[in-house]
Design an enzyme around this catalytic site. Structure first.
Site: not given
Ligand code: PMT
Length: 405
Positions: A210, A279, A289, A305-307, A323, A337, A341
């Site tokens: 991403n 995800d 390839k 996994p969702d860390i 975030f 969220k 979580k």
């Molecule tokens: O890196 P930049 O270009 O500066 O951009 C910043 C950002 C947009 C990436 C940042 O501000 C941000 O929003 N980060 C979280 C991105 C995200 O994956 O959001 P989410 O809503 O999908 O996930 C929610 C939370 O679960 C996040 O804290 C994420 O780290 C965590 N997560 C999600 C999926 C997963 N499998 N494991 C996780 O730990």
């Protein structure tokens, strides 16, 4: 009581267009209860006259090395002894060069040479001047001598260029000064933070990923470090320098990120998930390839996994910050969220293409925690990170206090 109450701050002002921001900084420091005196170089006075600072501080401004009005005519010695902190904002490339070789050919440089107080510098200059090896060598030399370098921020500059070199905004500098006098609001606290994207391989040359650049996470790691925390930064593949004093672990996939985080959780007080973790990952990774034989191709994906959720669900979880990247209903989805979580604080951002979040130097955040919230408007990620770090420290201590009462 404010951490700045009755602290004696000598505000040094050198030449640069950012001088107008020092006037705002002066007012903010005074409002926070600090005692402030101002020393200006000759170059600073060409941008703003001493009268502006005098009117704001209600005190005469110090400009001359040999001052007949000072006791024993040695204003620099008096001021050097008086200050609890010397903050030079803005500090120019020229002034840093003079400091680095120990010159004392004007009042401010003489004060710096004569003081035992900590000196903090808030650089402001054109990005090429900042990136020039001569300036970078001076920064290293000054840092090695124990001077604090606060900033610079990145962004559009007065000269029309864009990059590192902008002086931190007055609010961000006020946060730095407060943290300095608070002894570092996160001194002795271990923070584990994820940043950047993850890459989920499809075959030896392709992957799913991403747009995360890591800018937000790296800025937050630096801001938390400035508050005195021990910071471990688990970084996906990004092209950014490691912030000073931060321990970095590089990973590529979500599973590697989860492993690195779990290995760092012992003794972890605060966990922050800024990374945009994929995800899903391809169920199978082709060893060779993949050839383009079919017109339509199906890729089977499985959940990663969702860390963040796993850290929050641990038996004795750290203070957990997540975030939320949303394209619509930002606040409502983020709150969902946070509850689902079971995390302590969530920082939500809108990531619609036109508004940013990903990749850009600026961002805006909505912070939500149990019973409270705060909106941080669009600003540089470095400044946003300082504000968020201060809020994390405040909420972390509030929870710790509650647990201990
Ligand atoms: O890196 P930049 O270009 O500066 O951009 C910043 C950002 C947009 C990436 C940042 O501000 C941000 O929003 N980060 C979280 C991105 C995200 O994956 O959001 P989410 O809503 O999908 O996930 C929610 C939370 O679960 C996040 O804290 C994420 O780290 C965590 N997560 C999600 C999926 C997963 N499998 N494991 C996780 O730990």
């Amino acid at each position: 009581m404010s951490a700045l109450a009755n602290q004696k701050i000598l505000l040094g002002v050198t030449g640069g267009i950012a001088v107008y921001k020092s006037a705002m900084l002066l007012r903010a420091l005074l409002e926070a209860g600090a005692e402030v005196r101002v020393a200006m170089t000759a170059a600073a006075q060409t941008f703003v006259t001493p009268l502006t600072f005098q009117a704001l501080s209600g005190r005469p401004i110090h400009t001359e090395l040999l001052d007949p009005a000072a006791e024993a005519a040695m204003g620099h010695i008096e001021l050097a002894r008086w200050a609890d902190l010397i903050l030079i904002a803005p500090v120019s490339a020229d002034f840093m060069a003079r400091l680095s070789v120990g010159m004392a050919n004007d009042l401010l440089s003489a004060i710096c040479l004569a003081t035992t107080a900590p000196i903090a510098l808030a650089p402001a200059m054109n990005r090429q001047m900042w990136l020039n090896p001569a300036t970078q060598e001076n920064v290293q030399r000054l840092t090695a001598r124990g001077l604090l370098i606060w900033g610079p921020a990145e962004g559009v500059q007065a000269c029309g260029e864009s990059g590192p070199g902008r002086m931190l905004e007055p609010e961000a500098l006020l946060d730095q000064v407060s943290a300095h006098f608070a002894g570092g609001a996160l001194a002795g606290v271990k923070v584990v933070l994820t940043a950047g994207s993850t890459r989920e391989p499809i075959d030896p040359v392709r992957f799913i990923s991403n747009r995360s650049s890591g800018k937000m996470g790296f800025a937050l790691a630096a801001a938390l470090r400035r508050l005195g925390a021990e910071v471990v930064l688990v970084a996906g593949p990004v092209a950014l320098a490691t912030p000073a004093g931060v321990q970095r672990i590089d990973v590529e996939t979500a599973q590697e990120m989860q492993l690195a985080v779990s290995e760092q959780l012992a003794g972890c007080d605060i966990f922050v998930g800024v990374a945009a973790v994929a995800d899903y990952r391809p169920r199978e990774i082709a060893q060779q390839k993949i050839k383009k034989q079919q017109t339509v191709m199906t890729l089977e994906l499985e959940r990663n996994p969702d860390i963040l959720a796993d850290v929050a669900a641990a038996e004795d979880p750290p203070f957990t910050v997540g975030f939320a990247a949303e394209t619509q209903n930002v606040k409502a989805y983020a709150e969902e969220k946070r509850r689902a979580k079971r995390i302590d604080l969530i920082a939500a951002n809108r990531v619609a293409a036109a508004e940013g979040g990903f990749e850009r130097d600026e961002n805006a955040l909505t912070l939500l925690w149990e019973g409270g919230g705060e909106s941080l408007p669009m600003m540089l990620k470095s400044e946003l990170a300082a504000r968020l770090a201060a809020r994390i420290a405040e909420r972390y201590h509030a929870r710790t206090q509650q647990e201990n009462s």
